[in-house]
Scaffold this motif. Structure first.
Motif, PDB file in Angstrom:
ATOM      1  N   UNK A  28       0.812  -1.220   0.000  1.00  7.14           N
ATOM      2  CA  UNK A  28       0.000   0.000   0.000  1.00  7.14           C
ATOM      3  C   UNK A  28       0.848   1.274   0.000  1.00  7.14           C
ATOM      4  N   UNK A  29       2.118   1.149  -0.344  1.00  4.33           N
ATOM      5  CA  UNK A  29       2.975   2.332  -0.431  1.00  4.33           C
ATOM      6  C   UNK A  29       2.446   3.253  -1.536  1.00  4.33           C
ATOM      7  N   UNK A  30       2.136   4.521  -1.224  1.00  2.00           N
ATOM      8  CA  UNK A  30       1.554   5.414  -2.244  1.00  2.00           C
ATOM      9  C   UNK A  30       2.479   5.650  -3.434  1.00  2.00           C
ATOM     10  N   UNK A  31       3.775   5.441  -3.267  1.00  3.50           N
ATOM     11  CA  UNK A  31       4.704   5.650  -4.382  1.00  3.50           C
ATOM     12  C   UNK A  31       4.523   4.600  -5.472  1.00  3.50           C
ATOM     13  N   UNK A  32       3.877   3.484  -5.144  1.00  2.00           N
ATOM     14  CA  UNK A  32       3.652   2.458  -6.172  1.00  2.00           C
ATOM     15  C   UNK A  32       2.765   2.981  -7.301  1.00  2.00           C
ATOM     16  N   UNK A  33       1.989   4.037  -7.049  1.00  2.00           N
ATOM     17  CA  UNK A  33       1.155   4.595  -8.111  1.00  2.00           C
ATOM     18  C   UNK A  33       2.000   5.200  -9.230  1.00  2.00           C
TER      19      UNK A  33
END
Length: 583
Positions: A547-552
């Motif tokens: 769920x790391x937002x940087x994965x987006x």
């Protein structure tokens, strides 16, 4: 002529005498009877009567006497109230002993001594046991009374370890040998102190692991790049020698060795940081055990290299379990080699496994010297080793970490017939699926379904990596797959190319680039080319939370070393018509 009569010498004029002397007692004109008391006038330097003491002086003296009396009464009553409160205390047990007899005790004393279980003084394992707490106190009272000491403080515990009390004995001078005994139940305090000590130990362990993790992370990037270059070039050689034969088998073994080496680097990193990916899915435990035994046998059964040692397998039919095949192989190989080191005279190592309910129990038993009892509680601690300079103290720590992460357990014990035994418990995949806990391959890509489209030839790929060997190996593998490949070792150069209008189907970008990291490169590429598909390639994939937002910012996160088939499958999935650019 007659002469006048002279007055006697003591004669006093009547007026003066009447003024200087009070009238005689008994009435005017009467002489006081003999033997009666006649008050004398108060002396006065001026020859006059002294003034009486003022009333307020007498009142002040009386007040002072009253205050002193009140203070004495207050002290006495305070001591009495304090003694009464102490006897009614609910936390401290009080009793006085005269000889071997209890003179007085409070209610708490009866509560602490009513349970008749063996007690001993906490002076060590050799301390004598007493049939009860009161018997122990009586023995200590006698010891104090017969000595020159006036005070004794000690800690006592039940034979089972709890409860624990603090005992204080003091001799009093009350007309004979009287001993005051005070006991306080410190069980909860001891438990809290023990928990606090364990917490401190865990924090210290985490600090040590963090230091190890920082060291491992410092070399993991370069080491994973090296392994990645080896894996990709080996995949190229293996594709040219596909089919049966010794050379093809050697290539498959080398590929597996590289994969296991990468897993060992990953486990070193896991010691310092909790793995954030989900555990792997169901694995064939029997197959992993057979592979581990095959890997360890050449090291254990070495002809002519000392006493003979053998590995025997006793495997029942096993259901799939939750775990990771490479991790299980590494743990079992380490346990087998440890068993060999524990058998200086040789012997058998039995590797057995059998199902037990929703668990599978695996054991590694040897016929060696066993584990010292003092070490049993520490053998899974990081950096603890009994091998001196030959050991690192990490093998069993990693094993415990792996088993904990997949929901299993590991323990060690000495066998009655000699040697030691390690017992591991695995959760069955069926129980994990029922709980909805089975995850995908750790750090692996989201591989397309079996009917995925083939990777079209002529696609454009940009490889961004600061390691030349790794960069070249990826370029060679992709060009063999029919892709047009550009390479750069600078994240800033990659951003500049995209900003200048150069477009690629896929950008394979390393995470650790030195000047800027892969996240920053992906952020700039998404701003300048929103349709770009960025794939982050890193040896730290397990430390990136799902769920790391940087994965987006990226379409995939692939672990190093790369599996060539998985890489090509990912490219085919991302370049199919309608594939999203983001994750």
């Amino acid at each position: 002529m007659s002469r006048p009569r002279r007055a006697p010498r003591d004669a006093v004029p009547r007026r003066a005498r009447s003024a200087a002397s009070p009238p005689p007692v008994g009435g005017a004109g009467r002489r006081a009877p003999a033997g009666s008391f006649t008050p004398s006038p108060l002396p006065s330097s001026a020859g006059t009567l002294a003034r009486p003491v003022p009333l307020f002086d007498l009142a002040e003296k009386y007040r002072q006497l009253v205050v002193k009396y009140e203070r004495d009464v207050l002290k006495t009553s305070s001591a009495a109230l304090l003694a009464l409160a102490a006897m009614r205390a609910s936390s401290t047990a009080l009793a006085t002993f005269r000889g071997s007899r209890i003179v007085v005790r409070n209610g708490r004393w009866g509560e602490l001594t009513k349970v008749h279980v063996p007690w001993r003084v906490c002076h060590g394992a050799t301390a004598a046991e007493h049939p009860g707490l009161e018997a122990l106190v009586l023995a200590e009272v006698r010891r104090l009374a017969s000595s020159r000491r006036r005070l004794a403080t000690l800690r006592c515990a039940a034979a089972a370890g709890e409860p624990v009390v603090e005992l204080r004995l003091e001799k009093l001078d009350l007309g004979g040998p009287v001993v005051l005994a005070m006991m306080t139940d410190v069980t909860e305090a001891m438990r809290e102190a023990r928990e606090l000590s364990e917490l401190r130990e865990r924090m210290m362990e985490q600090q040590r692991l963090r230091g190890l993790g920082e060291l491992a992370s410092g070399v993991a990037h370069d080491f994973n790049n090296t392994l990645n270059a080896l894996a990709l070039r080996l995949a190229r050689v293996a594709s040219a020698h596909a089919g049966p034969g010794d050379r093809a088998e050697d290539l498959r073994v080398m590929t597996r060795i590289i994969s296991d080496a990468a897993d060992r680097v990953r486990r070193l990193q896991e010691l310092a940081a909790t793995r954030l990916d989900r555990p792997a899915g169901a694995i064939d435990l029997a197959g992993a055990l057979l592979e581990a035994a095959a890997i360890a046998r050449p090291e254990i059964e070495r002809p002519g290299a000392g006493p003979s040692a053998t590995v025997e397998l006793d495997l029942a039919p096993l259901p799939p379990v939750l775990g990771d095949a490479a991790e299980v192989r590494h743990v079992i190989v380490n346990l087998l080699l440890n068993a060999r080191d524990a058998m200086p005279r040789g012997g058998r190592i039995v590797l057995g496994a059998q199902p037990r309910g929703d668990r599978v129990v695996l054991s590694v038993a040897d016929e060696g010297t066993g584990i010292p009892e003092a070490h049993l509680s520490r053998i899974f601690d990081p950096f603890f080793t009994t091998k001196g300079d030959k050991g690192t103290g990490l093998g069993l720590a990693i094993a415990a970490h792996v088993m904990q992460r997949i929901g299993g357990s590991i323990c060690a014990a000495n066998r009655p017939e000699g040697g030691s035994e390690f017992v591991l418990e695995f959760r069955t995949a069926a129980s994990s699926q029922a709980a909805g806990e089975v995850g995908g391959e750790p750090g692996g890509p989201s591989v397309a379904p079996p009917d995925r489209p083939e990777l079209r030839r002529g696609g454009s790929v940009l490889v961004v990596d600061d390691d030349a060997d790794n960069r070249d190996a990826m370029a060679i593998a992709l060009r063999m797959a029919g892709q047009e490949v550009d390479v750069t070792g600078s994240g800033r150069e990659a951003m500049a190319r995209i900003a200048a209008g150069r477009r690629y189907d896929v950008v394979l970008c390393d995470l650790g680039l030195g000047e800027v990291d892969g996240w920053e490169v992906a952020r700039h590429i998404r701003q300048d080319a929103p349709d770009a598909r960025v794939v982050l390639v890193t040896g730290w994939a397990e430390q990136i939370a799902a769920d790391d937002p940087r994965r987006a910012l990226v379409a995939r996160v692939l672990p190093k070393p790369l599996d060539l088939d998985a890489l090509l499958a990912t490219l085919a999935d991302l370049t199919r018509p309608g594939a999203p650019a983001g994750a």
